[in-house]
Design a protein around this motif. Structure first.
Motif, PDB file in Angstrom:
ATOM      1  N   ILE A  58       0.867  -1.171   0.000  1.00 44.85           N
ATOM      2  CA  ILE A  58       0.000   0.000   0.000  1.00 44.85           C
ATOM      3  C   ILE A  58       0.907   1.224   0.000  1.00 44.85           C
ATOM      4  CG2 ILE A  58      -1.760   1.295   1.241  1.00 44.85           C
ATOM      5  CD1 ILE A  58      -2.682  -1.358   2.467  1.00 44.85           C
ATOM      6  N   ASP A 103      -6.171  -5.220   0.722  1.00 48.90           N
ATOM      7  CA  ASP A 103      -7.425  -4.488   0.503  1.00 48.90           C
ATOM      8  C   ASP A 103      -8.142  -4.194   1.819  1.00 48.90           C
ATOM      9  OD1 ASP A 103      -7.170  -4.280  -2.258  1.00 48.90           O
ATOM     10  OD2 ASP A 103      -8.320  -6.115  -2.630  1.00 48.90           O
ATOM     11  N   LEU A 146      -6.293  -1.403   3.582  1.00 47.75           N
ATOM     12  CA  LEU A 146      -6.481  -0.112   2.922  1.00 47.75           C
ATOM     13  C   LEU A 146      -7.845   0.486   3.256  1.00 47.75           C
ATOM     14  CD1 LEU A 146      -5.581   2.101   0.947  1.00 47.75           C
ATOM     15  CD2 LEU A 146      -6.517   0.697  -0.899  1.00 47.75           C
ATOM     16  N   PHE A 179      -4.487   4.514   6.469  1.00 45.39           N
ATOM     17  CA  PHE A 179      -4.336   4.725   5.033  1.00 45.39           C
ATOM     18  C   PHE A 179      -5.448   5.626   4.509  1.00 45.39           C
ATOM     19  CE2 PHE A 179      -2.206   0.595   5.671  1.00 45.39           C
ATOM     20  CZ  PHE A 179      -0.949   0.962   5.236  1.00 45.39           C
ATOM     21  N   THR A 201      -7.717   6.362   1.354  1.00 48.59           N
ATOM     22  CA  THR A 201      -8.149   5.737   0.098  1.00 48.59           C
ATOM     23  C   THR A 201      -8.173   6.721  -1.068  1.00 48.59           C
ATOM     24  OG1 THR A 201     -10.466   6.042   0.721  1.00 48.59           O
ATOM     25  CG2 THR A 201      -9.458   3.898   1.215  1.00 48.59           C
ATOM     26  N   ASP A 206      -3.753   6.636  -1.268  1.00 47.85           N
ATOM     27  CA  ASP A 206      -3.039   5.360  -1.291  1.00 47.85           C
ATOM     28  C   ASP A 206      -3.731   4.349  -2.187  1.00 47.85           C
ATOM     29  OD1 ASP A 206      -1.140   6.251   0.624  1.00 47.85           O
ATOM     30  OD2 ASP A 206      -2.572   5.831   2.225  1.00 47.85           O
ATOM     31  N   ARG A 207      -2.923   3.465  -2.755  1.00 46.69           N
ATOM     32  CA  ARG A 207      -3.442   2.366  -3.582  1.00 46.69           C
ATOM     33  C   ARG A 207      -2.674   1.092  -3.268  1.00 46.69           C
ATOM     34  NH1 ARG A 207      -3.024   4.879  -9.459  1.00 46.69           N
ATOM     35  NH2 ARG A 207      -1.429   6.121  -8.505  1.00 46.69           N
ATOM     36  N   VAL A 208      -3.248  -0.046  -3.641  1.00 45.76           N
ATOM     37  CA  VAL A 208      -2.562  -1.324  -3.503  1.00 45.76           C
ATOM     38  C   VAL A 208      -1.800  -1.582  -4.806  1.00 45.76           C
ATOM     39  CG1 VAL A 208      -2.802  -3.814  -3.214  1.00 45.76           C
ATOM     40  CG2 VAL A 208      -4.274  -2.265  -1.906  1.00 45.76           C
TER      41      VAL A 208
END
Length: 83
Positions: free
Chosen positions: A16, A53, A56, A63, A65, A68-70
């Motif tokens: 992440i 996921d 996140l 985190f 959203t 941030d991203r996976v």
């Protein structure tokens, strides 16, 4: 798929992060510490997509959203084939 170490390192991990560069740095740190036998808690690096996921989108987590991203990091490090 968790990382497997031997003459070959292969597998997938999930980080992440805000950028691909940051995710790459996190993956390198994760692999470096694993190879040295260190037992560190790698915040933001996971062996399973579902776990990343969940973390996140955990409303109690830290985190963002919107930011941030996976990222998926796929590894296939092996001895080079002879020509």
């Amino acid at each position: 798929m968790p990382i497997v170490h031997s003459d070959r390192i292969s597998g997938t991990i999930y980080a992440i992060a805000t950028t691909a560069e940051r995710a790459g740095n996190m993956a390198i740190d994760y692999l470096r510490d694993k190879s040295e036998g260190a037992e560190y808690n790698h915040y933001g690096v996971f062996d399973e997509r579902e776990t990343a996921d969940k973390e996140l989108y955990n409303k109690f987590g830290s985190f963002d959203t919107d930011r941030d991203r996976v990222y998926v990091i796929s590894l296939d490090i092996r001895i080079a084939d002879k020509k």
